[in-house]
Design a protein around this motif. Sequence first.
Motif, PDB file in Angstrom:
ATOM      1  N   ALA A 250      -5.491  -2.131 -53.254  1.00  0.00           N
ATOM      2  CA  ALA A 250      -5.617  -1.630 -51.883  1.00  0.00           C
ATOM      3  C   ALA A 250      -4.675  -0.466 -51.657  1.00  0.00           C
ATOM      4  O   ALA A 250      -3.632  -0.360 -52.319  1.00  0.00           O
ATOM      5  CB  ALA A 250      -5.267  -2.749 -50.914  1.00  0.00           C
ATOM      6  N   GLU A 251      -5.060   0.402 -50.714  1.00  0.00           N
ATOM      7  CA  GLU A 251      -4.121   1.444 -50.283  1.00  0.00           C
ATOM      8  C   GLU A 251      -3.437   0.960 -49.017  1.00  0.00           C
ATOM      9  O   GLU A 251      -4.097   0.452 -48.097  1.00  0.00           O
ATOM     10  CB  GLU A 251      -4.852   2.768 -50.004  1.00  0.00           C
ATOM     11  N   ALA A 252      -2.116   1.087 -48.981  1.00  0.00           N
ATOM     12  CA  ALA A 252      -1.353   0.686 -47.797  1.00  0.00           C
ATOM     13  C   ALA A 252      -1.374   1.838 -46.806  1.00  0.00           C
ATOM     14  O   ALA A 252      -0.980   2.954 -47.144  1.00  0.00           O
ATOM     15  CB  ALA A 252       0.076   0.371 -48.203  1.00  0.00           C
ATOM     16  N   VAL A 309       0.746   3.319 -52.434  1.00  0.00           N
ATOM     17  CA  VAL A 309       1.601   3.639 -51.286  1.00  0.00           C
ATOM     18  C   VAL A 309       1.706   5.157 -51.161  1.00  0.00           C
ATOM     19  O   VAL A 309       1.967   5.844 -52.142  1.00  0.00           O
ATOM     20  CB  VAL A 309       3.002   3.008 -51.474  1.00  0.00           C
ATOM     21  N   ASN A 310       1.489   5.652 -49.936  1.00  0.00           N
ATOM     22  CA  ASN A 310       1.610   7.097 -49.705  1.00  0.00           C
ATOM     23  C   ASN A 310       3.078   7.499 -49.629  1.00  0.00           C
ATOM     24  O   ASN A 310       3.869   6.842 -48.962  1.00  0.00           O
ATOM     25  CB  ASN A 310       0.938   7.474 -48.384  1.00  0.00           C
ATOM     26  N   VAL A 311       3.398   8.574 -50.307  1.00  0.00           N
ATOM     27  CA  VAL A 311       4.787   9.040 -50.315  1.00  0.00           C
ATOM     28  C   VAL A 311       4.834  10.392 -49.616  1.00  0.00           C
ATOM     29  O   VAL A 311       4.016  11.270 -49.890  1.00  0.00           O
ATOM     30  CB  VAL A 311       5.280   9.197 -51.774  1.00  0.00           C
ATOM     31  N   LEU A 341       1.957   5.237 -56.754  1.00  0.00           N
ATOM     32  CA  LEU A 341       2.600   6.109 -55.774  1.00  0.00           C
ATOM     33  C   LEU A 341       1.694   7.309 -55.552  1.00  0.00           C
ATOM     34  O   LEU A 341       1.345   8.008 -56.503  1.00  0.00           O
ATOM     35  CB  LEU A 341       3.965   6.536 -56.313  1.00  0.00           C
ATOM     36  N   GLU A 342       1.277   7.508 -54.293  1.00  0.00           N
ATOM     37  CA  GLU A 342       0.358   8.614 -54.001  1.00  0.00           C
ATOM     38  C   GLU A 342       1.134   9.837 -53.533  1.00  0.00           C
ATOM     39  O   GLU A 342       1.779   9.819 -52.491  1.00  0.00           O
ATOM     40  CB  GLU A 342      -0.655   8.191 -52.928  1.00  0.00           C
ATOM     41  N   LEU A 343       1.043  10.900 -54.315  1.00  0.00           N
ATOM     42  CA  LEU A 343       1.698  12.163 -53.963  1.00  0.00           C
ATOM     43  C   LEU A 343       0.614  13.205 -53.763  1.00  0.00           C
ATOM     44  O   LEU A 343      -0.523  12.991 -54.172  1.00  0.00           O
ATOM     45  CB  LEU A 343       2.614  12.604 -55.103  1.00  0.00           C
ATOM     46  N   ILE A 371      -2.545  11.580 -57.616  1.00  0.00           N
ATOM     47  CA  ILE A 371      -2.573  12.808 -56.813  1.00  0.00           C
ATOM     48  C   ILE A 371      -3.613  12.576 -55.712  1.00  0.00           C
ATOM     49  O   ILE A 371      -4.806  12.412 -55.991  1.00  0.00           O
ATOM     50  CB  ILE A 371      -2.936  14.048 -57.665  1.00  0.00           C
ATOM     51  N   ASP A 372      -3.123  12.540 -54.476  1.00  0.00           N
ATOM     52  CA  ASP A 372      -3.950  12.240 -53.308  1.00  0.00           C
ATOM     53  C   ASP A 372      -4.680  13.512 -52.852  1.00  0.00           C
ATOM     54  O   ASP A 372      -4.215  14.619 -53.127  1.00  0.00           O
ATOM     55  CB  ASP A 372      -3.012  11.764 -52.191  1.00  0.00           C
ATOM     56  N   ASP A 373      -5.781  13.344 -52.153  1.00  0.00           N
ATOM     57  CA  ASP A 373      -6.527  14.476 -51.565  1.00  0.00           C
ATOM     58  C   ASP A 373      -6.799  15.550 -52.612  1.00  0.00           C
ATOM     59  O   ASP A 373      -6.732  16.747 -52.315  1.00  0.00           O
ATOM     60  CB  ASP A 373      -5.750  15.126 -50.404  1.00  0.00           C
ATOM     61  N   LEU A 392      -6.424  10.500 -60.209  1.00  0.00           N
ATOM     62  CA  LEU A 392      -6.773  11.560 -59.253  1.00  0.00           C
ATOM     63  C   LEU A 392      -7.619  10.928 -58.156  1.00  0.00           C
ATOM     64  O   LEU A 392      -8.575  10.212 -58.443  1.00  0.00           O
ATOM     65  CB  LEU A 392      -7.608  12.661 -59.916  1.00  0.00           C
ATOM     66  N   LYS A 393      -7.256  11.188 -56.899  1.00  0.00           N
ATOM     67  CA  LYS A 393      -8.078  10.701 -55.791  1.00  0.00           C
ATOM     68  C   LYS A 393      -8.846  11.884 -55.231  1.00  0.00           C
ATOM     69  O   LYS A 393      -8.243  12.790 -54.650  1.00  0.00           O
ATOM     70  CB  LYS A 393      -7.192  10.093 -54.701  1.00  0.00           C
ATOM     71  N   ILE A 394     -10.134  11.880 -55.450  1.00  0.00           N
ATOM     72  CA  ILE A 394     -10.932  13.023 -54.972  1.00  0.00           C
ATOM     73  C   ILE A 394     -10.991  12.975 -53.453  1.00  0.00           C
ATOM     74  O   ILE A 394     -11.338  11.939 -52.864  1.00  0.00           O
ATOM     75  CB  ILE A 394     -12.377  12.991 -55.521  1.00  0.00           C
TER      76      ILE A 394
HETATM   77 CA    CA Z   1      -3.464   8.327 -49.566  1.00  0.00          CA
END
Ligand code: CA
Length: 497
Positions: A250-252, A309-311, A341-343, A371-373, A392-394
């Motif tokens: 899950a994404e927090a 987790v978004n950083v 860790l989402e950067l 790598i987010d977005d 990688l998160k598209i």
């Molecule tokens: Ca995110």
Amino acid sequence: MPKPSRSGAELSTFLLRIDRLYAFSRLQQAETQIKSLERRVEELNLQDMVTGMPNRRHFSDRLAKALPLSHRHGHIVSVLFVDLDRFKRVNDLHGHAGGDEILRQVAARLQEGLRQGDTLACLGGDRFMILLQEIKDVVTAARVAQKLLESVRNPYQLGSVELSLSASIGVCVYPQDGMDAPTLEAHAESAMCRAKERGGDRIECFTTTLNEVSLERQELEVSLREALRNKELEIHYQPQFHMDGQLAGAEALLRWNHPTLGQVSPGKFIPLAEETRLILPIGEWVLREACHRMAKWQALSPRPLVVAVNVSALQFTSGDWAARVVMALAESGLDPTCLELELTESMVMGQGYEDLATLRRLREMGAKIAIDDFGTGYSSLGYLQRLPITTLKIDKTFITSLTPTDGTDSSENIVQAVIQLAHGLNFTVVAEGVETEEQRDKLEQLGCDCLQGYLLGQPMPAGEFEALLKSLSTDEARLEFMSNQHFLNKITPPPMK
Ligand code: CA
Ligand code: C2E
Ligand code: CA
């Protein structure tokens, strides 16, 4: 005595003339020299000795000249007063030479953020004044001030030492806040003092109207400071699935249940939390809480689950971030391989060696780095190879336009290229914002690894996520779940302010 001959008399007159001419030319030379010296003194009188920028006298002259001109053209002029926060500490730690070097760096950054007709003056010490010409309104001036505030916050290099600073900025505008240069300068300074009183690292406008506009923001800031203490912050968990339908984790995602405003969206309060640096304690709380929950949830799942987790950029560059991640893992007992860790691209791109080294250490421990977005930031892809990335998160904009319904171009080629690129580098690909069956089918066909989106599940409170986990805990339930996807979340979340 013999009379001088005529030619002798002529010669002596001639010599006298030469002598006078010579004296005259020397006088002229001396005058030119004096004039140039005078000009230099005048320049120095108008210049700040440390930075070489215009000084206060020069600034006041320019401001006084700008006012009648802008009056004639109906323009607005703004004066910003910038004062660095706790600069004395820099001088104490690095001596005056170090302090001067930092002042020159600050001046260069401020100058970079201005337009050609604007004037930056150094008032001596750590104070600067700025004249913005031909601006639209006070909001535009505040926006420029905000940009400058942010540029001052970027770290400074002094030899091998890196240090960070902040500033307090006072803003006022002509003609609203004053009709002459001395009044405007005084009002910008008093607005700056108010910014200092309120803790620094912020902007204050002299104008009452803008203060009213920013009141809402300030109230929000005060209540955000309270939110963590009052337990108004909550984490929602949005499920992520493998392509075969198995739950991946899950994404927090942070939520703020404001006592009177209801749920305030992260889009609104995260930037505020970043501006006020509140994201540091808030982000740490998210990290610890998410690790803690996920460690507990592992027991409910047949396969390890990952929490993402978004950083925020500020956390990432805060120096002790990696140590805090390690602490959160140790405290919760969560296996590092179950933390992602989402950067964002911009965070990892411009970073120095040290920040990337901490990232490598976390990666070596087993933590995942996403790598987010992805796709919305830098076009250069070279960095992907150099960094310890796993995922990688598209970005959802590409997923939305994957199967367009309005005749616009499909982003299929881009998504396909990203998936190929990621697989070539051994990364996992997560598609975010998956809302329709068509998008899911297309992503499956393109070889995407994981899915996240409203089609599969909305972000939900921890209790609901736990219930989902329990409902999936038997093989039977999992099979049923995967075949008819009864989990599709049909509950519309409450509207966020
Ligand atoms: Ca995110
Ligand atoms: P993000 O990291 O890109 O998070 C994904 C956002 O997309 C979330 O919005 C999520 O609710 C939303 N989303 C998920 N699936 C769908 C879908 O199918 N369709 C659409 N239209 N949207 C979907 P949310 O929760 O409002 O978060 C917004 C942003 O706030 C996040 O974007 C992230 O950048 C930031 N954020 C949230 N929580 C945190 C946090 O704990 N720390 C930091 N630093 N930032 C956070
Ligand atoms: Ca995202």
